[in-house]
Design a protein around this motif. Structure first.
Motif, PDB file in Angstrom:
ATOM      1  N   LYS A  94     -19.140 -20.958 -28.212  1.00 34.42           N
ATOM      2  CA  LYS A  94     -20.370 -20.802 -28.995  1.00 34.42           C
ATOM      3  C   LYS A  94     -20.072 -20.615 -30.484  1.00 34.42           C
ATOM      4  O   LYS A  94     -20.870 -20.999 -31.335  1.00 34.42           O
ATOM      5  CB  LYS A  94     -21.176 -19.609 -28.481  1.00 34.42           C
ATOM      6  CG  LYS A  94     -21.832 -19.835 -27.123  1.00 34.42           C
ATOM      7  CD  LYS A  94     -22.656 -18.629 -26.703  1.00 34.42           C
ATOM      8  CE  LYS A  94     -23.330 -18.861 -25.350  1.00 34.42           C
ATOM      9  NZ  LYS A  94     -24.126 -17.680 -24.925  1.00 34.42           N
ATOM     10  N   VAL A  95     -18.937 -20.007 -30.783  1.00 32.47           N
ATOM     11  CA  VAL A  95     -18.629 -19.711 -32.189  1.00 32.47           C
ATOM     12  C   VAL A  95     -17.654 -20.713 -32.792  1.00 32.47           C
ATOM     13  O   VAL A  95     -17.527 -20.786 -34.025  1.00 32.47           O
ATOM     14  CB  VAL A  95     -18.057 -18.287 -32.343  1.00 32.47           C
ATOM     15  CG1 VAL A  95     -19.056 -17.254 -31.879  1.00 32.47           C
ATOM     16  CG2 VAL A  95     -16.739 -18.118 -31.596  1.00 32.47           C
ATOM     17  N   ALA A  96     -16.967 -21.503 -31.963  1.00 31.18           N
ATOM     18  CA  ALA A  96     -15.990 -22.450 -32.484  1.00 31.18           C
ATOM     19  C   ALA A  96     -16.695 -23.565 -33.241  1.00 31.18           C
ATOM     20  O   ALA A  96     -17.742 -24.063 -32.822  1.00 31.18           O
ATOM     21  CB  ALA A  96     -15.155 -23.033 -31.338  1.00 31.18           C
ATOM     22  N   TYR A  97     -16.100 -23.974 -34.349  1.00 28.75           N
ATOM     23  CA  TYR A  97     -16.693 -25.007 -35.194  1.00 28.75           C
ATOM     24  C   TYR A  97     -16.398 -26.405 -34.669  1.00 28.75           C
ATOM     25  O   TYR A  97     -17.143 -27.328 -34.906  1.00 28.75           O
ATOM     26  CB  TYR A  97     -16.138 -24.855 -36.617  1.00 28.75           C
ATOM     27  CG  TYR A  97     -17.153 -25.112 -37.697  1.00 28.75           C
ATOM     28  CD1 TYR A  97     -18.093 -24.148 -38.044  1.00 28.75           C
ATOM     29  CD2 TYR A  97     -17.182 -26.328 -38.368  1.00 28.75           C
ATOM     30  CE1 TYR A  97     -19.026 -24.379 -39.032  1.00 28.75           C
ATOM     31  CE2 TYR A  97     -18.116 -26.569 -39.362  1.00 28.75           C
ATOM     32  CZ  TYR A  97     -19.036 -25.594 -39.689  1.00 28.75           C
ATOM     33  OH  TYR A  97     -19.964 -25.837 -40.672  1.00 28.75           O
ATOM     34  N   ASN A 147     -15.351 -23.997 -47.555  1.00 22.22           N
ATOM     35  CA  ASN A 147     -16.336 -24.466 -46.587  1.00 22.22           C
ATOM     36  C   ASN A 147     -15.593 -24.894 -45.313  1.00 22.22           C
ATOM     37  O   ASN A 147     -14.603 -25.636 -45.385  1.00 22.22           O
ATOM     38  CB  ASN A 147     -17.087 -25.664 -47.189  1.00 22.22           C
ATOM     39  CG  ASN A 147     -18.169 -26.195 -46.294  1.00 22.22           C
ATOM     40  OD1 ASN A 147     -17.907 -26.646 -45.183  1.00 22.22           O
ATOM     41  ND2 ASN A 147     -19.392 -26.159 -46.766  1.00 22.22           N
ATOM     42  N   PRO A 148     -16.017 -24.427 -44.133  1.00 20.35           N
ATOM     43  CA  PRO A 148     -15.297 -24.783 -42.896  1.00 20.35           C
ATOM     44  C   PRO A 148     -15.155 -26.281 -42.672  1.00 20.35           C
ATOM     45  O   PRO A 148     -14.131 -26.736 -42.152  1.00 20.35           O
ATOM     46  CB  PRO A 148     -16.152 -24.132 -41.796  1.00 20.35           C
ATOM     47  CG  PRO A 148     -16.849 -23.003 -42.473  1.00 20.35           C
ATOM     48  CD  PRO A 148     -17.118 -23.484 -43.871  1.00 20.35           C
ATOM     49  N   PHE A 151     -13.275 -16.148 -45.694  1.00 19.13           N
ATOM     50  CA  PHE A 151     -13.640 -17.456 -45.176  1.00 19.13           C
ATOM     51  C   PHE A 151     -13.008 -17.620 -43.801  1.00 19.13           C
ATOM     52  O   PHE A 151     -12.204 -16.786 -43.362  1.00 19.13           O
ATOM     53  CB  PHE A 151     -13.211 -18.575 -46.124  1.00 19.13           C
ATOM     54  CG  PHE A 151     -11.731 -18.699 -46.333  1.00 19.13           C
ATOM     55  CD1 PHE A 151     -10.976 -19.606 -45.610  1.00 19.13           C
ATOM     56  CD2 PHE A 151     -11.078 -17.907 -47.271  1.00 19.13           C
ATOM     57  CE1 PHE A 151      -9.617 -19.728 -45.794  1.00 19.13           C
ATOM     58  CE2 PHE A 151      -9.710 -18.019 -47.467  1.00 19.13           C
ATOM     59  CZ  PHE A 151      -8.975 -18.928 -46.735  1.00 19.13           C
ATOM     60  N   VAL A 152     -13.380 -18.687 -43.112  1.00 15.41           N
ATOM     61  CA  VAL A 152     -12.992 -18.873 -41.711  1.00 15.41           C
ATOM     62  C   VAL A 152     -12.026 -20.055 -41.586  1.00 15.41           C
ATOM     63  O   VAL A 152     -12.269 -21.130 -42.135  1.00 15.41           O
ATOM     64  CB  VAL A 152     -14.231 -19.117 -40.828  1.00 15.41           C
ATOM     65  CG1 VAL A 152     -13.825 -19.390 -39.379  1.00 15.41           C
ATOM     66  CG2 VAL A 152     -15.169 -17.908 -40.905  1.00 15.41           C
ATOM     67  N   GLN A 211     -19.210 -18.737 -41.417  1.00 15.20           N
ATOM     68  CA  GLN A 211     -19.075 -20.170 -41.199  1.00 15.20           C
ATOM     69  C   GLN A 211     -20.202 -20.949 -41.865  1.00 15.20           C
ATOM     70  O   GLN A 211     -19.988 -22.047 -42.378  1.00 15.20           O
ATOM     71  CB  GLN A 211     -19.065 -20.481 -39.698  1.00 15.20           C
ATOM     72  CG  GLN A 211     -17.799 -20.066 -38.984  1.00 15.20           C
ATOM     73  CD  GLN A 211     -17.874 -20.353 -37.497  1.00 15.20           C
ATOM     74  OE1 GLN A 211     -18.949 -20.416 -36.917  1.00 15.20           O
ATOM     75  NE2 GLN A 211     -16.723 -20.528 -36.873  1.00 15.20           N
ATOM     76  N   GLU A 212     -21.386 -20.358 -41.867  1.00 14.88           N
ATOM     77  CA  GLU A 212     -22.576 -21.113 -42.257  1.00 14.88           C
ATOM     78  C   GLU A 212     -23.007 -20.911 -43.704  1.00 14.88           C
ATOM     79  O   GLU A 212     -23.625 -21.794 -44.297  1.00 14.88           O
ATOM     80  CB  GLU A 212     -23.744 -20.719 -41.336  1.00 14.88           C
ATOM     81  CG  GLU A 212     -23.510 -21.095 -39.867  1.00 14.88           C
ATOM     82  CD  GLU A 212     -24.508 -20.443 -38.938  1.00 14.88           C
ATOM     83  OE1 GLU A 212     -25.394 -19.723 -39.441  1.00 14.88           O
ATOM     84  OE2 GLU A 212     -24.402 -20.641 -37.710  1.00 14.88           O
TER      85      GLU A 212
END
Length: 299
Positions: free
Chosen positions: A122-125, A192-193, A33-34, A21-22
């Motif tokens: 915590k992981v959700a964008y 890119n997310p 990719f996410v 993600q980062e």
């Protein structure tokens, strides 16, 4: 279907998800990719991308019926749903992850990881999350892969950096039925997310290519596509230019505009009239104005 459950943020798979993600470098090195959210994942799958890992939060997704999950991702009911002898659906009792995987093309078997809501958040964008995150394999188009119709409409962006702007332009491009979007000398990667999020999946619905400006100019001229560069200097009002023929609308950054390479390659220079004290619009707003002028003329 391969499944497992993860509850710790220290798990290597969770750490790698955050890394993808980062970090653009990690995405390129791993070829992954996410994609987060049902709508975005639906467009991604329809475009033929392959899901490698699917993270599902049953606490969030479970708020919907199994049929609801399927319909929101694929738009179709699960094909193997049948009524049992007692009149109950034989698919009931299956996990939400299995229902989601039914919407993924046959022959593709992603790893499905179920995670609790606390870890998911915590992981959700996104703040308004939907309980689904996927790691997807890269599938990048090249200019030579583009199959353009007669008199195509193409959007070209030179060195536009902000993923939010790129995503917003892609949404307008989808709405205007653009045949291709070309990012020239991009300063951010296509996956890119933030770009995927801002485009709400339009990066998958519109053929999108990254290429150099030199390659793109040659590509457009070889196909007889007129190049209209958006600039204030030495330009005509955009609605005075015929956009019914094959047209590429070219825009640069808000700060510096287009380079001389594009200005010299242009068939014509166009501008949007500015009647106030400022001399520019956000690039995504400008793109939408120009794209829908082309739509107006063509209709």
């Amino acid at each position: 279907m391969k499944t497992e459950t993860i509850t710790s943020a220290q798990n290597p798979k969770i750490k790698n998800l955050l890394l993808l993600q980062e970090k653009s470098k990690a995405r390129k090195e791993q070829g992954l990719f996410v994609v987060e959210g049902r709508r975005e994942l639906e467009h991604c799958l329809e475009a033929g991308f392959c899901v490698k890992t699917l993270f599902v939060c049953p606490d969030i997704v479970g708020g919907l019926t199994e049929e609801g999950v399927v319909s929101q991702i694929s738009g179709h009911p699960r094909p193997d749903k049948r009524e049992g002898p007692a009149g109950e659906a034989s698919g009931r009792g299956r996990s939400e992850a299995e229902a989601i995987c039914d919407t993924i093309p046959s022959g593709v078997e992603p790893l499905v990881i179920e995670i609790p809501e606390q870890l998911y958040r915590k992981v959700a964008y996104r703040e308004s999350t939907e309980g689904i995150i996927a790691e997807v394999e890269y599938k990048s188009l090249k200019l030579s892969d583009l199959k353009l119709p007669e008199n195509p409409l193409v959007m070209v962006l030179e060195s536009v950096e902000k993923p939010g702007n790129l995503g917003a332009v892609l949404r307008s491009a989808d709405a205007a039925g653009v045949d291709a979007v070309i990012f020239c000398d991009p300063l951010t990667d296509l996956y890119n997310p933030n770009l995927i999020r801002a485009s709400i999946g339009a990066v998958f619905t519109v053929p999108t290519v990254a290429a150099s400006s030199e390659e793109t100019i040659a590509f457009l001229k070889e196909r007889g596509i007129q190049i209209l560069t958006a600039q204030l200097q030495d330009s005509s009002l955009y609605y005075d230019i015929d956009m019914r023929r094959g047209t590429a609308l070219v825009m640069g950054t808000e700060a510096t505009g287009l380079t001389d390479l594009w200005r010299k390659a242009a068939s014509a220079h166009i501008r949007i009239p500015m009647l106030g004290r400022l001399d520019s619009l956000n690039v995504s707003v400008s793109a939408a104005i120009l794209l829908f002028e082309a739509v107006r003329q063509r209709q």
